[in-house]
Motif scaffolding. Structure first.
Motif, mmCIF file in Angstrom:
data_model
loop_
_atom_site.group_PDB
_atom_site.id
_atom_site.type_symbol
_atom_site.label_atom_id
_atom_site.label_comp_id
_atom_site.label_asym_id
_atom_site.label_seq_id
_atom_site.Cartn_x
_atom_site.Cartn_y
_atom_site.Cartn_z
ATOM 1 N N ALA A 90 0.698 -1.268 0.161
ATOM 2 C CA ALA A 90 -0.128 0.004 -0.015
ATOM 3 C C ALA A 90 0.769 1.183 0.029
ATOM 4 N N ALA A 91 2.007 1.047 0.738
ATOM 5 C CA ALA A 91 2.783 2.518 0.781
ATOM 6 C C ALA A 91 3.306 2.994 -0.535
ATOM 7 N N LEU A 92 3.920 2.057 -1.365
ATOM 8 C CA LEU A 92 4.214 1.995 -2.658
ATOM 9 C C LEU A 92 3.496 2.672 -3.442
ATOM 10 N N ARG A 93 1.890 2.096 -3.408
ATOM 11 C CA ARG A 93 0.951 2.236 -4.242
ATOM 12 C C ARG A 93 0.536 3.871 -4.151
ATOM 13 N N ARG A 94 0.624 4.278 -2.822
ATOM 14 C CA ARG A 94 0.109 5.623 -2.510
ATOM 15 C C ARG A 94 1.061 6.509 -2.933
ATOM 16 N N ALA A 95 2.445 6.316 -2.764
ATOM 17 C CA ALA A 95 3.323 7.032 -3.466
ATOM 18 C C ALA A 95 3.637 7.125 -4.975
#
Length: 548
Positions: free
Chosen positions: A179-184
């Motif tokens: 999720a953190a990669l997707r948001r960024a």
């Protein structure tokens, strides 16, 4: 184009190391800039670079030390893995060192394509075992994909190229897994570093830079939730498989400290250590074997993490970094300390610390790395040892070339460093802060008690093995047979010139009654003098004294 070798040899291993170092050197800043998971400390590219730098030095040394022709591939690949283990930095570097160790175990017995394919599989499996709580969408995922992609190839270059292509494709898919990669809108930083290392292997074998598959274009979310425009997904975030993540938002805050150390210990003790550290924190990675391990963990209690290492074996090269750092435009202090207790104390005060054990002073590379880990544009460096002054000056000059402003305060003992840290005030102008810290250090006279290892001539006369030596300002001033009596004599000599505060630093081996006895003596014989006692832990001299 030169014909690709059919088997990996030592020269190819050396070319691979040098190529990987060059590739990571080119991409280091880009990887650092987008490092936000699991901790936004902006150092993944730097950690990978320093890890590979240590591996490359170790491989070069096998050629330098060879007397009967060039080294064999087994010697070179094992040196690469060991060098990476000894120099591993951060989550990414620690996992990369285990990947190389897994490869070395297979390639030491043969360097053809079949061995290389099995080496990738062994590497991926070893790295995943080393991580306490593996997470998909990380360096581990990219390593797994590289191993799967080369399973059908048996030509050396074909296998390496397939692994590289598989890693590239897996890297591009990481935003959909975390999720953190997707948001960024970016890919994993550790995975991107691994792609650079695998690309260097292909180049070492073929003589040509491999083509990078086209990445899908992504967008970085703006603070208001709108898309801020396209971003090259060759950028990455640092998640090296250490936190449990079920696809929900990453935690807003994590442990306060990163603790890293090398550890000499038996396998059974390391198993117990893993369990203990997993209870203390997260981002746990323990790599190595054959009695030597590299331990990495994020915790709130740095001292407990080090103590767990002491219970398991002999920890050294201990590095403690406080995550609650100022923005890069802020200021930080880097201090070298002689015991884990002092390192923990100074880390709690906000300093980035390096542990110096007897006979094992930090190298210039380690000091430069610590300055970078401080994550600040302005850094005050406290070497706390006369012998380290030249090394510290070289490290400071090295990072100044990277745009970091470094002030080296020539502290000659830990008590001077503690005095300097006590008056450190980041809100002041940098020059004013450095002047105040330098003045506090200079106003602190220091002494040390040590035990003579052999008969020797000193400035106070001839000492015998087992004598207690009282050194004042670095020179032997008192020779005695009893630790307490010698300490009292040294204290009285120092206080004869005046003083308002006595600092006593004791080690884990110091008799428990020594500090209370000295405190009582100061109260009785030197009115209006206060006393403070610190516990340095294992590795420090029996007694350090500071008088201000």
């Amino acid at each position: 184009m030169p014909r690709a070798p059919q088997t990996l040899d030592a020269e190819a291993v050396r070319s691979w190391c040098r190529g990987a170092l060059e590739a990571l050197g080119r991409e280091r800043e880009e990887i650092d800039a987008i490092n936000v998971y699991p901790v936004a400390d902006g150092d993944t590219g730097t950690n990978l670079y320093l890890t590979v730098e240590s591996a490359a030095r170790a491989v070069d040394a096998t050629f330098t030390d060879a007397t009967d022709g060039p080294p064999g591939v087994a010697e070179a690949i094992r040196a690469m893995a060991r060098g990476a283990l000894l120099g591993a930095c951060g989550n990414s570097g620690t996992i990369l060192s285990q990947l190389l160790r897994g490869m070395a175990g297979v390639l030491a017995s043969g360097g053809d394509g079949d061995h290389l394919a099995r080496a990738f599989a062994s590497a991926a499996e070893a790295a995943r075992r080393a991580v306490a709580h593996p997470v998909e969408g990380t360096l581990l995922t990219v390593a797994d994909a590289a191993a799967r992609a080369c399973d059908g190839g048996r030509d050396l270059l074909t296998v390496a190229s397939a692994a590289y292509q598989g890693a590239c494709e897996a890297l591009d898919a990481t935003p959909g897994q975390l999720a953190a990669l997707r948001r960024a809108g970016v890919v994993d930083a550790g995975g991107r570093g691994l792609v650079a290392v695998l690309g260097a292997l292909v180049e070492a074998l073929s003589g040509e830079t491999p083509a990078r598959p086209a990445a899908r274009e992504r967008s970085r979310p703006a603070p208001n939730g709108d898309l801020a425009g396209p971003l090259d997904i060759a950028g990455a975030l640092d998640c090296d498989g250490a936190l449990d993540c079920d696809g929900a938002d990453a935690p807003a805050a994590g442990p306060a400290y990163e603790v890293i150390y090398l550890l000499e210990a038996e396998d059974a003790a390391v198993d117990r250590l893993r369990t203990r550290l997993d209870e203390l924190g997260d981002s746990l990675v323990v790599v190595g074997g054959d009695g030597l391990w590299n331990v990495h963990v994020h915790v709130d209690d740095a001292g407990a993490a080090v103590e767990a290492g002491v219970e398991a074996g002999r920890p050294y090269r201990i590095r403690i970094t406080h995550f609650d750092l100022p923005e890069p435009a802020g200021r930080a202090v880097v201090a070298v300390l002689p015991g884990e207790g002092l390192a923990g104390l100074c880390a709690e005060a906000g300093a980035t610390t390096l542990l110096a054990r007897p006979g094992e002073p930090p190298t210039g590379t380690e000091l430069a790395e610590a300055i970078r880990r401080a994550h600040a544009h302005e850094v005050v460096l406290l070497p706390n040892d006369t012998e380290l002054r030249g090394v510290a000056a070289a490290a400071a000059e090295q990072v100044r070339a990277e745009g970091i402003r470094v002030a080296l305060i020539p502290t000659r003992a830990a008590v001077q460093g503690i005095a300097a840290l006590a008056v450190h005030e980041p809100a002041r102008r940098f020059d004013e802060d450095v002047v105040a810290m330098t003045a506090a250090a200079g106003a602190t006279r220091y002494a040390e008690l040590a035990v003579a290892e052999r008969q020797s001539f000193t400035s106070a006369g001839v000492c015998q093995a087992g004598d207690v030596l009282g050194l004042i300002e670095g020179d032997v001033a008192v020779i005695g047979r009893d630790l307490t009596a010698t300490a009292v004599t040294v204290l009285d000599r120092m206080l004869s010139a005046g003083g308002e505060l006595v600092t006593l630093i004791v080690s884990s081996d110091t008799p428990a009654a020594l500090a209370p006895t000295l405190e009582q003596h100061v109260r009785a014989a030197h009115l209006a003098v206060d006393t403070t006692v610190y516990h340095a832990g294992e590795g420090a001299p029996p007694l350090l004294i500071g008088v201000e």
